[in-house]
Design an enzyme around this catalytic site. Structure first.
Site, PDB file in Angstrom:
ATOM      1  N   HIS A 135      -1.109  35.007 -37.942  1.00 20.90           N
ATOM      2  CA  HIS A 135      -0.837  36.060 -36.953  1.00 20.90           C
ATOM      3  C   HIS A 135      -1.718  35.926 -35.714  1.00 20.90           C
ATOM      4  CE1 HIS A 135      -4.220  38.268 -38.990  1.00 20.90           C
ATOM      5  NE2 HIS A 135      -4.442  38.682 -37.751  1.00 20.90           N
ATOM      6  N   ASP A 165      -0.005  33.921 -44.246  1.00 22.00           N
ATOM      7  CA  ASP A 165      -0.774  34.271 -43.052  1.00 22.00           C
ATOM      8  C   ASP A 165      -1.876  33.252 -42.782  1.00 22.00           C
ATOM      9  OD1 ASP A 165      -1.316  35.722 -40.763  1.00 22.00           O
ATOM     10  OD2 ASP A 165      -2.743  37.050 -41.742  1.00 22.00           O
ATOM     11  N   GLY A 239     -10.507  41.079 -34.858  1.00 31.72           N
ATOM     12  CA  GLY A 239     -11.210  39.946 -34.277  1.00 31.72           C
ATOM     13  C   GLY A 239     -11.835  39.062 -35.342  1.00 31.72           C
ATOM     14  N   ASN A 240     -12.065  39.627 -36.550  1.00 33.20           N
ATOM     15  CA  ASN A 240     -12.566  38.830 -37.671  1.00 33.20           C
ATOM     16  C   ASN A 240     -11.482  37.950 -38.276  1.00 33.20           C
ATOM     17  OD1 ASN A 240     -14.892  41.225 -38.253  1.00 33.20           O
ATOM     18  ND2 ASN A 240     -15.467  39.131 -38.810  1.00 33.20           N
ATOM     19  N   SER A 241     -10.223  38.241 -37.983  1.00 30.95           N
ATOM     20  CA  SER A 241      -9.120  37.514 -38.595  1.00 30.95           C
ATOM     21  C   SER A 241      -9.271  36.017 -38.395  1.00 30.95           C
ATOM     22  CB  SER A 241      -7.788  37.970 -37.998  1.00 30.95           C
ATOM     23  OG  SER A 241      -7.497  39.291 -38.353  1.00 30.95           O
ATOM     24  N   LEU A 293      14.173  29.472 -56.930  1.00 33.36           N
ATOM     25  CA  LEU A 293      15.192  29.646 -57.951  1.00 33.36           C
ATOM     26  C   LEU A 293      16.525  30.128 -57.382  1.00 33.36           C
ATOM     27  CD1 LEU A 293      13.189  31.355 -60.861  1.00 33.36           C
ATOM     28  CD2 LEU A 293      13.760  28.936 -60.574  1.00 33.36           C
ATOM     29  N   GLY A 294      16.505  30.769 -56.224  1.00 32.54           N
ATOM     30  CA  GLY A 294      17.742  31.281 -55.649  1.00 32.54           C
ATOM     31  C   GLY A 294      18.197  32.582 -56.276  1.00 32.54           C
TER      32      GLY A 294
END
Length: 495
Positions: A135, A165, A239-241, A293-294
């Site tokens: 992100h 992510d 901001g730590n992301s 697996l669908g």
């Protein structure tokens, strides 16, 4: 020099271990006979204990902080005004025609504005590979990485995986050197052990915070498709992301990704063992290959379990079986309850999702299902999960059509609130691209291109490849909350 570095690391690890042990001993009540009398030197010096812990935290910060980077992203935001109250003179139009018709035909559109956002990252390879969150670099037109010594580099996106992510970007240090952090083993984490977070919260570069591991294996947080988060009370803020979560040995045990905004001391990090698997695939192939697996599945409530004649302690209910998918070929049917995969019991939806995703496509796996209150054994040849993002004629600066699409799977349909079984989902639109100019947005479902029905990414790619430079073609899209509409896509002239 190599030996000195190794000896220094061993010395620090001994300091860390000693500090932790002394801290633990401090908490053990001493018998009355062992209590020091006034003026005597006590068996444990509290100042020395705290100093050992302080040295441990400081040593980790000194060693790892140079590996933590600031990731600055230049992107475009959606036109402002969406969701805002229209001026009083226009409110009558909205009331008369209804919000959907008004938003489509009368709403004033402000010009797009360039925006910058920032996050954190950590260098994990001296060749220039940097881990961050998906992100953080979403919809990025330009990515700039700034090191602790204030060197700045333009970065390229190696690959991103929204389902966990995670993203990998790369810089070219030239003749310079890069300090790479060492990766740890998140499977060995214990609840209660120390955790250290380093990042750039609110633009405050390389902030170090300390806490403990509050929990492991957290699911249903709602951040990603595949979740097994480390929970920590080490302070994590916007901001730590993308920054690292570390143990007392200075090894990366997780990548910080999310917080609970309504609470305090509740942050989440992606465990490094999951990160390592995704990172290796992104570096090698630019995408992540997962088993599939669908089927559409849901958790068993007590009432559903009773109705299907199974124990409510485990298992997942098959809500739908996709046509021509691996599960249909194996004979699976809607209403089956999957209770075992590869001989191991299935607890819930997230458990089955993660385990199937980890199976290499093409491998046969045994499933135990309950059907009509009877147990059956099935063998399914696992397929490759559709929905891995495919870039179609789009560069980092929006050349070509500038649109990224994926198959319409259950995850994408739920994420974007889409219905239907045909079309491909737009997962990213490059700024200043033909798709952006046409008004195509992330989350749109592309149903037709130039009057040709689109049922798969492959059909989309073939149809787009047949378009002529300068040609203006109709594209039918479906958008959650507004229904279907056509937009005009102008194919860029070749340079």
């Amino acid at each position: 020099m190599a030996r000195q570095g190794g000896d220094m690391r061993l010395t620090r690890e001994r300091v860390f271990a000693t500090g932790a042990l002394l801290a633990a001993l401090c908490l053990v009540p001493q018998p009355a006979s062992a209590q020091p009398r006034p003026g005597d030197a006590g068996p444990l010096d509290s100042h020395a204990i705290l100093k050992a812990l302080e040295d441990g935290f400081a040593s980790v910060a000194d060693r790892v902080t140079p590996s933590v980077v600031n990731v600055s992203v230049k992107s475009k935001k959606a036109p402002p005004g969406e969701g805002e109250q229209p001026p009083e003179g226009e409110q009558r139009f909205r009331d008369f025609f209804g919000p959907e018709f008004y938003d489509r035909f009368f709403k004033r559109r402000a010009p797009r504005e360039e925006t910058r956002s920032a996050g954190s990252g950590v260098i994990v390879d001296a060749r220039g590979y940097i881990l961050t969150n998906a992100h953080v670099v979403e919809n990025a037109a330009e990515i700039e990485v700034r090191l602790s010594d204030d060197r700045k580099f333009a970065a390229t996106l190696v690959g991103r995986d929204p389902k966990t992510d995670l993203a990998v970007v790369k810089i070219d240090p030239g003749a310079g050197s890069l300090p790479a952090a060492e990766l740890g083993d998140s499977d060995k984490l214990r609840i209660g052990q120390w955790a250290i977070a380093i990042g750039n919260p609110f633009g405050l570069d390389r902030t170090v915070t300390v806490g403990i591991i509050s929990a492991t294996g957290r699911t249903r947080v709602g951040v990603a498709t595949y979740e097994a988060f480390i929970q920590t009370d080490a302070s994590i803020n916007p901001g730590n992301s993308g920054g690292p979560l570390l143990n007392l040995d200075g090894r990366v045990i997780g990548i910080n990704t999310a917080i609970v905004s309504s609470g305090q001391g509740i942050g989440f990090a992606i465990p490094i063992n999951m990160v390592r698997e995704v990172m290796n695939q992104l570096i090698a192939k630019g995408r992540v290959v997962r088993g599939w697996l669908g089927i559409s599945i849901q958790d068993l409530t007590d009432d559903l379990a009773a109705g299907f004649g199974v124990s409510s302690k485990g298992g997942v209910l098959v809500a739908d079986v996709l046509k021509d998918g691996p599960a249909e070929s194996a004979g699976m049917k809607p209403g089956d309850v999957i209770v075992e995969l590869g001989g191991a019991p299935i607890k819930e939806v997230t458990d089955l999702q993660k385990r199937v995703a980890a199976i290499p496509p093409g491998r046969a796996v045994a499933l135990t299902v309950v059907r009509d209150r009877k147990t059956s054994k099935l063998t399914v040849k696992v397929g490759e999960q559709p929905g891995d993002e495919t870039v179609v004629a789009a560069g980092s600066k929006g050349e070509g059509l500038g649109v990224m699409v994926e198959e319409l799977g259950e995850d994408a349909a739920q994420a974007f609130g889409l219905r239907g079984r045909s079309g491909v989902v737009v997962t990213a639109v490059a700024p200043d691209s033909a798709a952006a100019e046409a008004g195509i947005k992330e989350g749109d479902l592309v149903l037709e291109v130039n009057r040709r029905r689109i049922n798969s990414v492959e059909e989309f790619k073939k149809t787009v490849a047949a378009l002529k430079p300068g040609e203006a073609v109709p594209v039918q899209i479906a958008r959650s909350g507004t229904g279907r509409e056509y937009v005009v896509l102008k194919v860029p002239d070749k340079p």
